[in-house]
Write a protein that holds these residues in place. Structure first.
Motif, mmCIF file in Angstrom:
data_model
loop_
_atom_site.group_PDB
_atom_site.id
_atom_site.type_symbol
_atom_site.label_atom_id
_atom_site.label_comp_id
_atom_site.label_asym_id
_atom_site.label_seq_id
_atom_site.Cartn_x
_atom_site.Cartn_y
_atom_site.Cartn_z
ATOM 1 N N TYR A 1 9.049 -1.070 -4.696
ATOM 2 C CA TYR A 1 8.209 -1.870 -3.790
ATOM 3 C C TYR A 1 8.995 -2.522 -2.664
ATOM 4 N N ALA B 1 1.553 -3.405 -0.663
ATOM 5 C CA ALA B 1 1.912 -2.025 -0.349
ATOM 6 C C ALA B 1 2.396 -1.927 1.096
ATOM 7 N N LYS B 2 3.398 -1.089 1.296
ATOM 8 C CA LYS B 2 3.963 -0.864 2.629
ATOM 9 C C LYS B 2 4.191 0.635 2.793
ATOM 10 N N PRO B 3 4.192 1.121 4.024
ATOM 11 C CA PRO B 3 4.280 2.571 4.233
ATOM 12 C C PRO B 3 5.564 3.203 3.700
ATOM 13 N N ARG C 1 8.271 3.580 -2.275
ATOM 14 C CA ARG C 1 7.839 4.562 -3.262
ATOM 15 C C ARG C 1 6.432 4.259 -3.786
ATOM 16 N N MET C 2 6.060 2.963 -3.822
ATOM 17 C CA MET C 2 4.756 2.551 -4.336
ATOM 18 C C MET C 2 3.737 2.336 -3.213
ATOM 19 N N ALA C 3 3.873 3.109 -2.151
ATOM 20 C CA ALA C 3 3.001 2.913 -0.982
ATOM 21 C C ALA C 3 1.522 3.087 -1.319
ATOM 22 N N GLN C 4 1.213 3.900 -2.309
ATOM 23 C CA GLN C 4 -0.185 4.153 -2.663
ATOM 24 C C GLN C 4 -0.648 3.319 -3.850
ATOM 25 N N ALA C 5 0.191 2.450 -4.364
ATOM 26 C CA ALA C 5 -0.193 1.635 -5.518
ATOM 27 C C ALA C 5 -1.204 0.574 -5.095
ATOM 28 N N PRO C 6 -2.163 0.254 -5.944
ATOM 29 C CA PRO C 6 -3.176 -0.761 -5.579
ATOM 30 C C PRO C 6 -2.582 -2.162 -5.574
ATOM 31 N N GLU C 7 -3.013 -2.960 -4.625
ATOM 32 C CA GLU C 7 -2.587 -4.356 -4.572
ATOM 33 C C GLU C 7 -3.471 -5.202 -5.480
#
Length: 397
Positions: free
Chosen positions: A76, A264-266, A269-275
């Motif tokens: 993250y 999440a940030k572009p 590695r966890m760019a697609q993880a839900p906040e």
């Protein structure tokens, strides 16, 4: 309590939490999973009001990212970096002092040092830079830069350098009024392949807890907390908060617990993880207040909740953390801090008074076991009689 049908065991957990002395693991899980949000928020806010009143604090700081190099590869993080051609691996002493001086002129009182964990252990570029300046380890260089800032600018250092041994902490104690290390999670499971802490050897919970315990044994005012939304379960959140409480019960040194949401940030590695949702954040903060009780200060950063940040006050926080009029949040560079005038106005609209504190909280700053004789003279210059920051004649921000 709100007029809602609440199961007996949940009501008993709420009543236990309202006493302000903390709750059991079983009760905490009931609060986290089963308690209606309105009832939970009311209980947590009640504990905050009884123990902390209606003042909400913040620290006016400068952010000094001494190095972005880090041997950990958390899923993250956008702060860390590998060596890059043409980019110096660390800030130089002149650069560090320039940031500190800009902060002093803007009325800041805290110098927050953030840096990657032990980069010299994996990067030759880090070792070469340190050797050129006469240091073997990043933590030695950090201690020297804290000394420089303290003596030249008068700002009070607070360092977040990752894992620290006893001697590292002892050295930082000479110049830091407080230090910090986010526990983040109590779950070793997150270190498995693909997890948030995969390829992050410094994020092993037992190692981080050891640093927290070592700081307590040295009577160092300490900031820690949890990061929510990185794949942990509700049980693991509760266990992390209980671990923080346990350390504080032994040493009485945890001045502040931060409840920070994953964003999440572009480029992670966890760019697609839900906040985590705002409700989930509020629920976790409220449970933290009831687990940790009324004495520990609880913070959640306003810049990570955009315009909705006053909602966090309903959950029992009593601190906004560090806010800088000079430097950005290098950990979350996309999330600008609110202007201090706006923070004060919105805090007041919610029924609270914004108070500026130092990097060490009022209840710790007057205790000689937490502030050594050398630091006391620096603290006295900035501390008012009630322990908060001394007011300035002219607000330059």
């Amino acid at each position: 309590m709100p007029d809602v049908a609440i199961p007996y065991h949940v009501d008993a957990a709420l009543e236990s939490g309202l006493e302000g002395r903390g709750v059991s693991r079983e009760d905490a899980l009931s609060l986290m999973k089963e308690t209606p949000l309105a009832a939970l928020l009311e209980a947590a806010a009640g504990v905050r009001d009884r123990f902390k009143g209606r003042s909400v604090s913040y620290s006016r700081k400068v952010f000094i990212p001494l190095t972005h190099l880090c041997r950990d590869y958390c899923g993250y993080c956008t702060f860390r970096a590998d060596p890059q051609a043409g980019v110096q691996p660390y800030m130089t002493p002149d650069q560090v002092l320039a940031v500190a001086e800009a902060g002093r002129l803007a009325g800041c009182k805290e110098a927050l040092f953030s840096l990657g964990d032990q980069p010299e252990r994996v990067f030759p570029e880090a070792r070469a830079f340190l050797e050129e300046l006469g240091y073997d380890r990043t933590l030695e260089y950090l201690a020297a830069m804290c000394e420089l800032v303290l003596e030249k600018s008068g700002l009070l250092p607070h360092s977040n350098p990752g894992l620290m041994g006893v001697e590292d902490l002892r050295r930082l104690r000479e110049t830091n009024v407080s230090v910090g290390l986010m526990l983040e999670s109590a779950s070793p499971r997150l270190g498995r392949p693909g997890g948030a802490h995969w390829r992050a050897p410094d994020k092993v919970p037992s190692l981080r807890l050891r640093t927290i315990e070592n700081a307590g044994e040295l009577s160092m005012a300490f900031t820690t907390g949890i990061l929510i939304g990185i794949g942990e379960t509700a049980e693991e959140r509760v266990d992390a908060l209980l671990a923080i409480r346990s350390a504080h019960e032994k040493h009485g040194h945890v001045q502040e617990a931060i409840i920070q949401p994953f964003r999440a940030k572009p480029d992670i590695r966890m760019a697609q993880a839900p906040e985590p949702s705002n409700e989930e954040l509020q629920r976790t903060i409220a449970v933290a207040r009831l687990i940790l009780g009324g004495n520990i200060n609880i913070q959640s950063p306003p810049n990570l909740l955009s315009e909705d940040y006053p909602d966090l006050l309903k959950a029992g926080i009593n601190d906004w953390g560090g806010v800088s009029p000079v430097t950005k949040d290098f950990i979350n560079p996309e999330a600008a801090w609110p202007q201090i005038s706006s923070l004060a106005a919105r805090t007041a609209s919610a029924g609270f008074v914004l108070r500026e504190r130092l990097a060490i909280y009022p209840e710790f700053s007057s205790r000689p076991e937490f502030v050594n004789e050398r630091l006391q003279r620096h603290v006295r210059k900035l501390r008012s009689d009630d322990g908060y920051a001394r007011a300035r004649e002219v607000d330059q921000c």
